[in-house]
Design a protein around this motif. Structure first.
Motif, PDB file in Angstrom:
ATOM      1  N   ARG A   1       7.656  -2.745 -20.466  1.00 43.44           N
ATOM      2  CA  ARG A   1       7.358  -3.615 -19.339  1.00 43.44           C
ATOM      3  C   ARG A   1       8.297  -3.551 -18.238  1.00 43.44           C
ATOM      4  NH1 ARG A   1       8.774  -5.820 -23.976  1.00 43.44           N
ATOM      5  NH2 ARG A   1      10.779  -6.766 -24.303  1.00 43.44           N
ATOM      6  N   GLU A   2       9.804  -3.003 -18.656  1.00 42.02           N
ATOM      7  CA  GLU A   2      10.350  -2.789 -17.583  1.00 42.02           C
ATOM      8  C   GLU A   2      10.393  -1.481 -16.919  1.00 42.02           C
ATOM      9  OE1 GLU A   2      14.647  -4.059 -19.080  1.00 42.02           O
ATOM     10  OE2 GLU A   2      13.920  -5.607 -20.140  1.00 42.02           O
ATOM     11  N   ARG A   3       9.627  -0.660 -17.089  1.00 42.51           N
ATOM     12  CA  ARG A   3       9.467   0.599 -16.334  1.00 42.51           C
ATOM     13  C   ARG A   3       8.140   0.781 -16.412  1.00 42.51           C
ATOM     14  NH1 ARG A   3       9.187   4.875 -20.796  1.00 42.51           N
ATOM     15  NH2 ARG A   3       9.966   3.984 -22.648  1.00 42.51           N
ATOM     16  N   ARG A   4       7.273  -0.221 -15.570  1.00 43.63           N
ATOM     17  CA  ARG A   4       5.884  -0.241 -15.494  1.00 43.63           C
ATOM     18  C   ARG A   4       5.426   1.139 -14.758  1.00 43.63           C
ATOM     19  NH1 ARG A   4       3.603  -5.120 -16.912  1.00 43.63           N
ATOM     20  NH2 ARG A   4       5.152  -6.615 -17.459  1.00 43.63           N
ATOM     21  N   GLU A   5       6.213   1.642 -13.948  1.00 42.19           N
ATOM     22  CA  GLU A   5       5.727   3.011 -13.145  1.00 42.19           C
ATOM     23  C   GLU A   5       5.381   4.156 -14.232  1.00 42.19           C
ATOM     24  OE1 GLU A   5       8.445   1.429 -12.953  1.00 42.19           O
ATOM     25  OE2 GLU A   5       9.438   1.305 -11.064  1.00 42.19           O
ATOM     26  N   ASP A   6       5.709   4.131 -15.454  1.00 43.84           N
ATOM     27  CA  ASP A   6       5.618   5.024 -16.564  1.00 43.84           C
ATOM     28  C   ASP A   6       4.184   5.046 -17.030  1.00 43.84           C
ATOM     29  OD1 ASP A   6       7.992   6.127 -16.048  1.00 43.84           O
ATOM     30  OD2 ASP A   6       8.874   5.061 -17.907  1.00 43.84           O
ATOM     31  N   ILE A   7       3.663   3.685 -16.919  1.00 44.93           N
ATOM     32  CA  ILE A   7       2.331   3.445 -17.798  1.00 44.93           C
ATOM     33  C   ILE A   7       0.994   4.243 -17.165  1.00 44.93           C
ATOM     34  CG2 ILE A   7       0.616   1.694 -18.096  1.00 44.93           C
ATOM     35  CD1 ILE A   7       2.900  -0.423 -18.155  1.00 44.93           C
ATOM     36  N   PRO A   8       0.851   4.517 -15.912  1.00 46.43           N
ATOM     37  CA  PRO A   8      -0.083   5.414 -15.554  1.00 46.43           C
ATOM     38  C   PRO A   8      -0.165   6.784 -16.040  1.00 46.43           C
ATOM     39  CG  PRO A   8       0.383   4.127 -13.447  1.00 46.43           C
ATOM     40  CD  PRO A   8       1.349   3.933 -14.769  1.00 46.43           C
ATOM     41  N   ASP A   9       1.108   7.444 -16.124  1.00 42.99           N
ATOM     42  CA  ASP A   9       1.105   8.639 -16.506  1.00 42.99           C
ATOM     43  C   ASP A   9       0.848   8.829 -18.118  1.00 42.99           C
ATOM     44  OD1 ASP A   9       1.708   9.929 -14.207  1.00 42.99           O
ATOM     45  OD2 ASP A   9       4.042   9.655 -14.506  1.00 42.99           O
ATOM     46  N   LEU A  10       1.503   7.780 -18.688  1.00 42.24           N
ATOM     47  CA  LEU A  10       1.330   7.655 -20.406  1.00 42.24           C
ATOM     48  C   LEU A  10      -0.255   7.327 -20.687  1.00 42.24           C
ATOM     49  CD1 LEU A  10       4.541   5.437 -21.234  1.00 42.24           C
ATOM     50  CD2 LEU A  10       4.149   8.051 -21.952  1.00 42.24           C
ATOM     51  N   ALA A  11      -0.665   6.290 -19.938  1.00 40.59           N
ATOM     52  CA  ALA A  11      -2.086   6.048 -20.106  1.00 40.59           C
ATOM     53  C   ALA A  11      -3.115   7.378 -19.958  1.00 40.59           C
ATOM     54  CB  ALA A  11      -2.463   5.025 -19.228  1.00 40.59           C
ATOM     55  N   GLU A  12      -2.790   8.093 -18.917  1.00 42.01           N
ATOM     56  CA  GLU A  12      -3.586   9.397 -18.850  1.00 42.01           C
ATOM     57  C   GLU A  12      -3.458  10.367 -19.671  1.00 42.01           C
ATOM     58  OE1 GLU A  12      -5.974  10.015 -16.618  1.00 42.01           O
ATOM     59  OE2 GLU A  12      -5.756   8.361 -14.842  1.00 42.01           O
ATOM     60  N   LEU A  13      -2.268  10.402 -20.209  1.00 40.45           N
ATOM     61  CA  LEU A  13      -1.620  11.376 -21.220  1.00 40.45           C
ATOM     62  C   LEU A  13      -2.623  11.135 -22.797  1.00 40.45           C
ATOM     63  CD1 LEU A  13      -0.078  13.700 -22.577  1.00 40.45           C
ATOM     64  CD2 LEU A  13       1.794  12.061 -23.237  1.00 40.45           C
ATOM     65  N   PHE A  14      -2.384   9.895 -23.048  1.00 43.33           N
ATOM     66  CA  PHE A  14      -3.147   9.406 -24.274  1.00 43.33           C
ATOM     67  C   PHE A  14      -4.447   9.424 -24.150  1.00 43.33           C
ATOM     68  CE2 PHE A  14       0.994   6.457 -24.803  1.00 43.33           C
ATOM     69  CZ  PHE A  14       1.496   7.842 -25.548  1.00 43.33           C
ATOM     70  N   ALA A  15      -5.167   9.163 -23.078  1.00 38.32           N
ATOM     71  CA  ALA A  15      -6.757   9.253 -22.745  1.00 38.32           C
ATOM     72  C   ALA A  15      -7.081  10.582 -23.123  1.00 38.32           C
ATOM     73  CB  ALA A  15      -7.046   8.752 -21.188  1.00 38.32           C
ATOM     74  N   MET A  16      -6.411  11.723 -22.459  1.00 43.64           N
ATOM     75  CA  MET A  16      -6.907  13.125 -22.722  1.00 43.64           C
ATOM     76  C   MET A  16      -6.541  13.466 -24.042  1.00 43.64           C
ATOM     77  SD  MET A  16      -5.486  15.177 -19.175  1.00 43.64           S
ATOM     78  CE  MET A  16      -3.566  14.796 -19.281  1.00 43.64           C
ATOM     79  N   ARG A  17      -5.495  13.033 -24.749  1.00 41.65           N
ATOM     80  CA  ARG A  17      -5.257  13.591 -26.037  1.00 41.65           C
ATOM     81  C   ARG A  17      -6.312  13.046 -27.051  1.00 41.65           C
ATOM     82  NH1 ARG A  17       0.522  11.621 -28.225  1.00 41.65           N
ATOM     83  NH2 ARG A  17       0.995  13.005 -26.970  1.00 41.65           N
ATOM     84  N   TYR A  18      -6.557  11.840 -26.835  1.00 42.20           N
ATOM     85  CA  TYR A  18      -7.703  11.334 -27.827  1.00 42.20           C
ATOM     86  C   TYR A  18      -9.020  11.697 -27.541  1.00 42.20           C
ATOM     87  CZ  TYR A  18      -4.022   8.908 -30.289  1.00 42.20           C
ATOM     88  OH  TYR A  18      -2.958   8.605 -30.880  1.00 42.20           O
ATOM     89  N   ALA A  19      -9.471  11.865 -26.101  1.00 40.49           N
ATOM     90  CA  ALA A  19     -10.653  12.407 -25.831  1.00 40.49           C
ATOM     91  C   ALA A  19     -10.819  13.741 -26.406  1.00 40.49           C
ATOM     92  CB  ALA A  19     -10.805  12.508 -24.353  1.00 40.49           C
ATOM     93  N   SER A  20      -9.879  14.530 -26.423  1.00 39.86           N
ATOM     94  CA  SER A  20      -9.933  15.970 -26.815  1.00 39.86           C
ATOM     95  C   SER A  20      -9.980  15.886 -28.254  1.00 39.86           C
ATOM     96  CB  SER A  20      -8.702  16.941 -26.346  1.00 39.86           C
ATOM     97  OG  SER A  20      -8.611  17.844 -27.090  1.00 39.86           O
ATOM     98  N   ARG A  21      -9.361  15.070 -29.092  1.00 41.21           N
ATOM     99  CA  ARG A  21      -9.188  15.024 -30.534  1.00 41.21           C
ATOM    100  C   ARG A  21     -10.654  14.365 -31.047  1.00 41.21           C
ATOM    101  NH1 ARG A  21      -4.288  11.948 -33.086  1.00 41.21           N
ATOM    102  NH2 ARG A  21      -3.550  13.686 -31.774  1.00 41.21           N
ATOM    103  N   PHE A  22     -11.266  13.438 -30.294  1.00 44.08           N
ATOM    104  CA  PHE A  22     -12.476  12.928 -30.624  1.00 44.08           C
ATOM    105  C   PHE A  22     -13.761  13.774 -30.162  1.00 44.08           C
ATOM    106  CE2 PHE A  22     -10.203   8.650 -30.899  1.00 44.08           C
ATOM    107  CZ  PHE A  22      -9.406   9.009 -31.890  1.00 44.08           C
TER     108      PHE A  22
END
Length: 586
Positions: free
Chosen positions: A442-463
């Motif tokens: 919450r103190e480095r919110r600028e990281d959230i978009p990159d992390l969210a995109e990374l996790f979305a790609m990871r689990y989309a590929s896994r599933f």
């Protein structure tokens, strides 16, 4: 093979054919079981190396029955009926004696009289000739058996060497004086020597037993290594083959165990915030050092990922990375997990003993997560290891030198634990040589978009869901959420959203968890304005409690004295305040 054995002892066969011919005064030929003429004298000398399978009917019968044949009237005898030379045979008498190797007939000696004089000579002393030819056949058979035994031993030795050289353990065959008679390929590789044969060895037990094997200090020539193995005495030992040592280098065993048990965290530090960029820069600076690192930060911020980044960026990246969560291991087992134990160290222990995490990480990196949960008595032992760079297995008195870089991590305030007598101050300063702090998400919110995109790609590929897309309004909601569980909570949320996504892979607001919008300090801006409630909204007690505790901490300060005043103002005990701070991740 037996079928070619007379060709392999041809020198002996030639010699006995010549002796036989000289003594008897008649011509001699010797054929093998394929009716190939191996040796010959007189009229047969120029016919050596010829195939006589189309003739030699008497020899064929001898090979078939293994019995002596004496043909007094060649060409007229029943055995000669099918021979193409039957009507114009020039032989006057023939003796065909089998050559045996054990129970197998491997050839025939033919004593051939080609004139009436030779026939008369043989008949005049037939018994002597038969005895002589039988003796010669016996000599040749004995030589053939000797050669067959030699070939079998060579084959056996070759098969044994092939087997030994393909074993995963090192093998040294030692003489009575301890000199290496033979070493397999693995032994040479493990000892890092060009060759071992002829080198003197010294084998000293350390007194420890691990993995069901005895530990030794082995010296070969000028090379000394720790090994785990056993020695064996051959049933028929002699001066050169007195002892067999089967072994594995201790460090090689540790690497195998590491390969079987290691589960290194994957991923890297993702994000473009200033705090994250600074963290990556700090890791790059300290990666090549051997100094101890202490990583602090809330639970779920990615402390283990930071530790693995230090390992991968350093000069120990080709060595082991061993992680241990001090909070996940029962206190009674934590010491044995860290330092290992020998055979019979304590009741209930693995009878084979076990290598500890520090030994597994030798020459590499050990990551001690949740170091704040380590009991005080074990903190003292860890401090000694950090100071002396040596460990002692439980149940052993052997000091084992180690070369390990230590990275520790905690989500607790170790200084407060020191003040409360729950953490050793000397250990803290030994660990905190290089401090790294990871801010909450919450103190480095600028990281959230990159992390969210990374996790979305990871689990989309896994599933197997193809590519998922996060609309702007959903990303805005993700950025504004407080994420008290930090990156771990964000990852779990994206995994849920991918599971809930439609065929188009759109991660809309409807894919968010149901309680997503209930956070007390979360106010998304791109959502439809809800209809004002008829009555004043009621704040959940948990959110109210968290808000008031945070307000008190902000008012009185985050140090020990401030927390004491905050607890007093809230009307609760200091221990309760610490528990609530940890519960609410304040």
């Amino acid at each position: 093979m037996m079928s070619g054995i007379l060709l392999e002892i041809r020198e002996t066969v030639d010699k006995y054919a010549a002796i036989m011919s000289k003594i008897s005064g008649v011509d001699v030929e010797i054929v093998n079981e394929q009716l190939f003429r191996v040796a010959g004298t007189g009229i047969f000398e120029k016919l050596v190396n010829q195939d006589m399978s189309t003739e030699g009917y008497a020899y064929r019968e001898v090979l078939k029955t293994g019995k002596l044949q004496v043909i007094y009237n060649p060409g007229n005898a029943p055995i000669c009926a099918k021979c193409p030379r039957c009507s114009h045979c020039t032989e006057k008498i023939e003796i065909a004696m089998p050559i045996r190797a054990g129970k197998k007939t491997i050839g025939v000696i033919g004593l051939v009289g080609s004139s009436d004089a030779q026939r008369s000579t043989i008949l005049a002393d037939e018994a002597t000739y038969l005895g002589l030819i039988e003796q010669i056949a016996s000599f040749i058979g004995s030589k053939a058996i000797e050669r067959i035994d030699q070939k079998q031993k060579e084959s056996m030795r070759s098969a044994l060497e092939c087997t030994v050289n393909h074993m995963e353990q090192g093998i040294l065959i030692l003489g009575q004086s301890g000199t290496v008679t033979m070493a397999n390929r693995i032994a040479v590789e493990q000892l890092k020597l060009e060759q071992c044969k002829g080198l003197q060895t010294v084998l000293i037990p350390t007194g420890d037993n691990l993995s069901g094997q005895t530990e030794y200090l082995l010296t070969v020539g000028e090379k000394t290594v720790h090994i785990l193995g056993e020695t064996y005495q051959p049933a028929q030992a002699d001066e050169n083959y007195a002892q067999v040592l089967v072994f594995t280098r201790s460090c090689d065993l540790r690497k195998k165990m590491y390969a079987l048990t290691a589960a290194v965290t994957t991923g890297s530090i993702v994000g473009g915030s200033e705090a994250t960029r600074q963290l990556r820069a700090e890791i790059e600076k300290i990666a090549a050092s051997t100094s101890t690192v202490l990583i602090t930060g809330e639970s779920g911020t990615g402390k283990e990922i930071a530790a693995t980044e230090i390992w991968r960026a350093g000069n120990r990246k080709d060595q082991q990375f061993v992680a241990l969560n001090c909070a996940a291991i029962p206190e009674s087992l934590l010491e044995s997990e860290l330092f290992g134990y020998v055979q019979g160290a304590f009741t209930g222990a693995d009878p084979s003993g076990r290598v500890g995490k520090f030994e597994l990480a030798n020459h590499g990196v050990i990551f001690l997560d949740e170091i704040g949960d380590m009991p005080l008595y074990l903190q003292a032992k860890l401090l000694r290891v950090l100071q002396e760079r040596k460990i002692v297995r439980i149940g052993s008195n052997q000091l084992i030198p180690i070369d390990v870089r230590v990275i520790a991590a905690t989500n607790k305030n170790l200084k407060e634990m020191i003040a409360d007598g729950k953490f050793r101050e000397d250990l803290y300063y030994r660990l905190n040589v290089i401090p790294l702090s990871i801010l909450p998400l919450r103190e480095r919110r600028e990281d959230i978009p990159d992390l969210a995109e990374l996790f979305a790609m990871r689990y989309a590929s896994r599933f197997g869901k193809g590519q998922c897309r996060i609309p702007a309004e959903t990303m805005d909601a993700l950025v504004r959420y407080p994420w008290y569980g930090n990156v771990r909570e964000l990852e779990n949320t994206l995994e849920f959203m991918v599971n809930m996504s439609d065929e188009q892979g759109v991660l809309g607001l409807d894919t968010l968890p149901r309680d997503f919008f209930k956070a007390a300090d979360f106010a998304p801006i791109h959502l439809p304005t809800p209809t004002p409630p008829a009555k004043e909204a009621v704040m959940p007690l948990r959110d109210l409690e968290r808000r008031e505790i945070k307000k008190a901490i902000d008012a009185f300060g985050d140090n020990t004295q401030g927390k004491k005043q905050a607890a007093k103002s809230l009307g609760i005990g200091l221990a309760t305040l610490y528990r609530k701070i940890e519960e609410f991740s304040i």
